[in-house]
Design an enzyme around this catalytic site. Structure first.
Site, PDB file in Angstrom:
ATOM      1  N   TYR A  90       7.558  -6.936   3.347  1.00 22.26           N
ATOM      2  CA  TYR A  90       8.684  -8.012   3.510  1.00 22.26           C
ATOM      3  C   TYR A  90       9.948  -7.799   2.840  1.00 22.26           C
ATOM      4  O   TYR A  90      11.025  -8.205   3.032  1.00 22.26           O
ATOM      5  CB  TYR A  90       8.218  -9.359   3.236  1.00 22.26           C
ATOM      6  CG  TYR A  90       6.756  -9.903   3.890  1.00 22.26           C
ATOM      7  CD1 TYR A  90       6.802 -10.119   5.494  1.00 22.26           C
ATOM      8  CD2 TYR A  90       5.931 -10.075   3.236  1.00 22.26           C
ATOM      9  CE1 TYR A  90       5.831 -10.300   5.974  1.00 22.26           C
ATOM     10  CE2 TYR A  90       4.649 -10.397   3.916  1.00 22.26           C
ATOM     11  CZ  TYR A  90       4.766 -10.586   5.461  1.00 22.26           C
ATOM     12  OH  TYR A  90       3.529 -11.145   6.050  1.00 22.26           O
ATOM     13  N   ARG A 127       2.025   9.250 -18.104  1.00 21.92           N
ATOM     14  CA  ARG A 127       2.250   7.583 -17.630  1.00 21.92           C
ATOM     15  C   ARG A 127       2.748   6.878 -18.559  1.00 21.92           C
ATOM     16  O   ARG A 127       3.606   5.938 -18.126  1.00 21.92           O
ATOM     17  CB  ARG A 127       0.612   7.453 -17.400  1.00 21.92           C
ATOM     18  CG  ARG A 127       0.302   5.877 -16.830  1.00 21.92           C
ATOM     19  CD  ARG A 127      -1.120   5.976 -16.210  1.00 21.92           C
ATOM     20  NE  ARG A 127      -1.940   5.433 -17.437  1.00 21.92           N
ATOM     21  CZ  ARG A 127      -3.197   5.516 -17.627  1.00 21.92           C
ATOM     22  NH1 ARG A 127      -3.945   5.999 -16.356  1.00 21.92           N
ATOM     23  NH2 ARG A 127      -3.875   5.227 -18.597  1.00 21.92           N
ATOM     24  N   HIS A 184       3.568  10.818  -6.073  1.00 21.57           N
ATOM     25  CA  HIS A 184       2.668   9.911  -7.003  1.00 21.57           C
ATOM     26  C   HIS A 184       1.494   9.625  -6.337  1.00 21.57           C
ATOM     27  O   HIS A 184       1.481   8.175  -5.863  1.00 21.57           O
ATOM     28  CB  HIS A 184       3.838   8.926  -7.368  1.00 21.57           C
ATOM     29  CG  HIS A 184       3.068   7.903  -8.769  1.00 21.57           C
ATOM     30  ND1 HIS A 184       3.446   8.612  -9.889  1.00 21.57           N
ATOM     31  CD2 HIS A 184       2.384   7.066  -8.805  1.00 21.57           C
ATOM     32  CE1 HIS A 184       2.919   7.852 -10.742  1.00 21.57           C
ATOM     33  NE2 HIS A 184       2.427   6.689 -10.427  1.00 21.57           N
TER      34      HIS A 184
END
Length: 753
Positions: A127, A37, A83
């Site tokens: 968007y 991570r 993921h």
């Protein structure tokens, strides 16, 4: 009757030590955070989430120049296949890769609202649209040619790359930020062309140290520009050890206006500073009157940064005004360097500049070897097939006859023409329309070209020199793509030395200069009153407390406090509480020992000389500038051992040549000033001798003007040297009772102006 419920058999219970269980689980959590991570891989400079995003975009065929696809599609595919950690975390990572003010070389080409330097959030992923940039393509180049190893994804349904081929120095070029468990990483972005130059030097001289590479890599190159003001020595230290920080300032210029007016225009701000928050902070400081040199600030930014700062008046020094802003706002930012990365994808380690580039170059060589082996296998397979095609072409009629007549033509073909299984399979899978293309010349030409390529590949695989030559060629192409003359490759961050200013002038630039009256109570409570207040009779004090001393100052003044422990402490008037209430204990502003008390407090003006003395009658002359300490703990000047203590301080004025000392025993002695040495620290010399008690007060004066004192009612007295003849003597004399009219307090009643 209902059925009788039979309780289940109790599960087997294992006793485990809580400490061992916690250690084991916490270690697993820590390792997971570090490896999967927070820390980037030294080879491709990516964390797992970024690597998976790029690989997911590769599978969606979102190469540069192809049509954009919705970010929602990318996020969904990456989350579903690689993921499984939440869509928002993936989208946040994708957005950062697309922001040209966050990433020096963006890996994602975004279309739509991807946020801005003001800190506004991007639009939702339904968007926005995205595709890869040329930089991302370089990182992925060779992934289909077995350039890197693959591993099973989280559910074992597909494969994901362990690391990307990394044909771009991404670790240092784009940098990384991350906090793991017990460790962190902070890598600022750098200039890719400079990194390539350093890498090429490292190929030529593999033993080169980080310091030698600073010829090429001058320092970080931030997406938002700015100016680094660190010394070359501190930059070299940071890159050698892998730990350090860079002081980065905004870039500004002075613009002239009408009738002698001017403004400062900020065109670049430090990396990762939100512009809107920066301007809000400056506006707050203006309202709090902490920026007395600044008149107004406004944001005129469009696509480029343009922050206009107006001075309070045209006589203000622009560099001094900016210095005050640099000290109080994020116009100057300290950007850390902590080159903590995963070496070989497994070991967290802090590397220097040379080691980072070496890891990248070694990875490029590994990828080259894997791709060469893959290509070698392809060529050898094709050559084998071509050999079969040539046999088929030369014996086409017999081949067709066998295929037509035999139930199992494959073993017959293999036996008849001594073919391998691959060759026989290729002939059988050949389409009829290819028969006309099976011309001997074409087959032999392709065979010849492939054998020449295979020879070259074998030469590379056998020679380390050839391998590094190929790697160098690859690095040169990257340098050409992102050279200093290209729009993306041009260096944005500059280097400069921090301008030197008078410290007192800088301190004044932070505070509005206003007159105040400093009031200190007998018990050591301090406050400031606005203006110069003569009459303090109306002031209230705490019970059992009263006025100790008061004097006029300004908000920009610095106070010096002498305590009984012989230490001087410095206080800024601007930091003292206002006149409301009883003020605050002066100990809140300094670290004064509990058994120490205040001897005197006065305004520091600089350049004066003081005579200081202890209760046992020892003292010396000290320069005022020697008494100013830089910490709350103060500065030891007069050395005293308990129960002895510092007792008195007086200013040695110009022209003073004599000292008067009076003890608790009410005896006074006068002697020449030149009998007392000037020192910076110590116990001093004996001023007066006592059988009982100690020193009460001291004064210096000019023999021409005589000795003056003030009684408790404020009346002034004086005596000439002729009148003081019987008290004149030498240092360390016992002295005699003072003249008539001398105050019973045994004090000369002088104040330090």
């Amino acid at each position: 009757m209902g059925k009788r419920l039979i309780p289940p058999e109790p599960a087997e219970i294992h006793e485990v030590q809580l400490r061992e269980a916690l250690e084991e689980r916490y270690l697993a959590y820590a390792l997971s955070t570090i490896m999967h991570r927070a820390l980037p891989d030294a080879r491709d400079g990516l964390k797992p989430v970024h690597r998976r995003i790029l690989y997911g975009m590769r599978l969606l065929r979102l190469d540069p120049g192809t049509p954009f696809k919705k970010s929602a599609k990318i996020v969904g595919d990456v989350m579903g296949s690689f993921h499984p950690h939440g869509d928002q975390s993936i989208y946040d990572a994708l957005v950062r890769l697309a922001q040209d003010f966050s990433s020096r070389y963006p890996l994602v080409d975004g279309q739509g609202n991807f946020g801005n330097i003001d800190g506004d959030n991007p639009a939702a992923y339904r968007y926005t649209e995205a595709r890869m940039t040329d930089v991302a393509r370089l990182l992925l180049d060779g992934i289909d040619e077995d350039g890197v190893a693959f591993r099973a994804n989280y559910d074992g349904q597909s494969k994901e790359p362990v690391v990307l081929p990394g044909g771009f120095p991404n670790l240092l070029a784009n940098g990384a930020q991350g906090i793991a468990v017990g460790m962190a990483t902070a890598i600022p972005p750098h200039n890719a062309a400079e990194l390539c130059d350093a890498a090429l030097h490292l190929i030529e001289k593999p033993d080169a140290k980080s310091k030698a590479l600073l010829r090429f890599v001058k320092g970080p190159d931030f997406p938002t520009g700015g100016i680094i003001i660190d010394s070359k020595e501190s930059i070299a230290e940071a890159y050698t050890t892998g730990r350090g920080a860079f002081r980065t300032r905004a870039k500004w210029e002075q613009e002239e206006g009408a009738r002698g007016t001017w403004t400062v225009v900020v065109t670049q701000i430090p990396w990762l500073v939100q512009k809107s928050r920066l301007i809000e902070k400056i506006a707050e400081l203006l309202n709090e009157k902490k920026l007395p040199l600044v008149g107004d600030i406004r944001d005129e930014s469009a696509e480029d940064v343009r922050i206009v700062i107006e001075p309070k008046s045209r006589s203000v020094d622009p560099t001094l005004m900016m210095e005050s802003l640099f000290r109080l706002t994020e116009l100057e930012s300290r950007i850390p360097l902590n080159l903590n990365v995963l070496v070989k994808g497994r070991i967290p380690k802090v590397l220097g500049l040379a080691e980072c580039l070496r890891e990248w170059l070694d990875h490029l060589r590994d990828v080259l070897l894997r791709r060469s082996e893959y290509r070698k296998g392809q060529i050898e397979h094709r050559l084998e097939v071509l050999g079969g095609y040539l046999i088929a072409y030369l014996n086409i009629d017999k081949v067709i006859k066998i295929i037509r007549t035999e139930d199992e033509p494959k073993p017959v073909l293999m036996k008849a023409f001594n073919l391998t299984e691959i060759q026989a399979e290729a002939i059988l899978n050949m389409r009829l329309r290819s028969l006309r293309k099976l011309e001997e010349f074409e087959i032999r030409t392709e065979d010849k070209n492939l054998r020449a390529e295979l020879k070259g590949i074998n030469a590379v695989l056998k020679s380390e020199t050839e391998q590094w030559a190929k790697v160098g060629e690859q690095v040169r192409k990257v340098r050409e793509m992102f050279g200093p003359k290209t729009p993306l490759g041009k260096r944005r961050t500059q280097f400069a030395d921090a301008p030197e200013h008078d410290l007192a002038a800088i301190e004044e630039a932070f505070v509005e200069r206003e007159p105040v009256t400093v009031v200190i109570s007998d018990k050591g409570w301090v406050r400031t009153l606005k203006g110069h207040v003569e009459d303090l009779s109306g002031l209230n004090f705490k019970q059992d407390d009263k006025l100790g001393q008061s004097f006029f100052a300004e908000t920009t003044s610095k106070l010096l406090l002498l305590a009984t422990n012989g230490r001087f402490y410095a206080l800024d008037v601007a930091k003292l509480p206002g006149g409301r209430g009883h003020g605050e204990p002066i100990r809140m502003f300094i670290d004064m020992e509990q058994d120490a008390a205040i001897v005197t407090v006065f305004v520091h003006t600089g350049g004066r000389k003081f005579l200081i003395a202890s209760h046992d009658g020892q003292g010396f002359v000290v320069n005022e500038d020697e008494c100013v300490g830089s910490t709350r703990k103060g500065k030891q000047i007069l050395n005293v051992d308990v129960p002895n203590e510092a007792r008195a301080l007086t200013v040695v004025s110009e022209g003073d040549d004599s000292i008067a000392v009076i003890g608790d025993n009410r005896k006074m002695v006068i002697f020449p000033l030149d009998q007392v040495p000037e020192m910076t620290r110590g116990r001093g010399v004996r001023l007066q001798k006592y059988k009982d008690g100690g020193l009460s007060d001291i004064a210096t004066f000019s023999s021409k003007q005589g000795l003056g004192w003030r009684d408790s009612a404020g009346r002034e007295f004086s005596a000439t040297m002729k009148e003081l003849a019987e008290w004149r003597g030498n240092r360390a004399d016992a002295g005699r009772l003072p003249p008539k009219g001398f105050p019973k307090s045994n004090k000369f009643g002088r104040s330090i102006a």
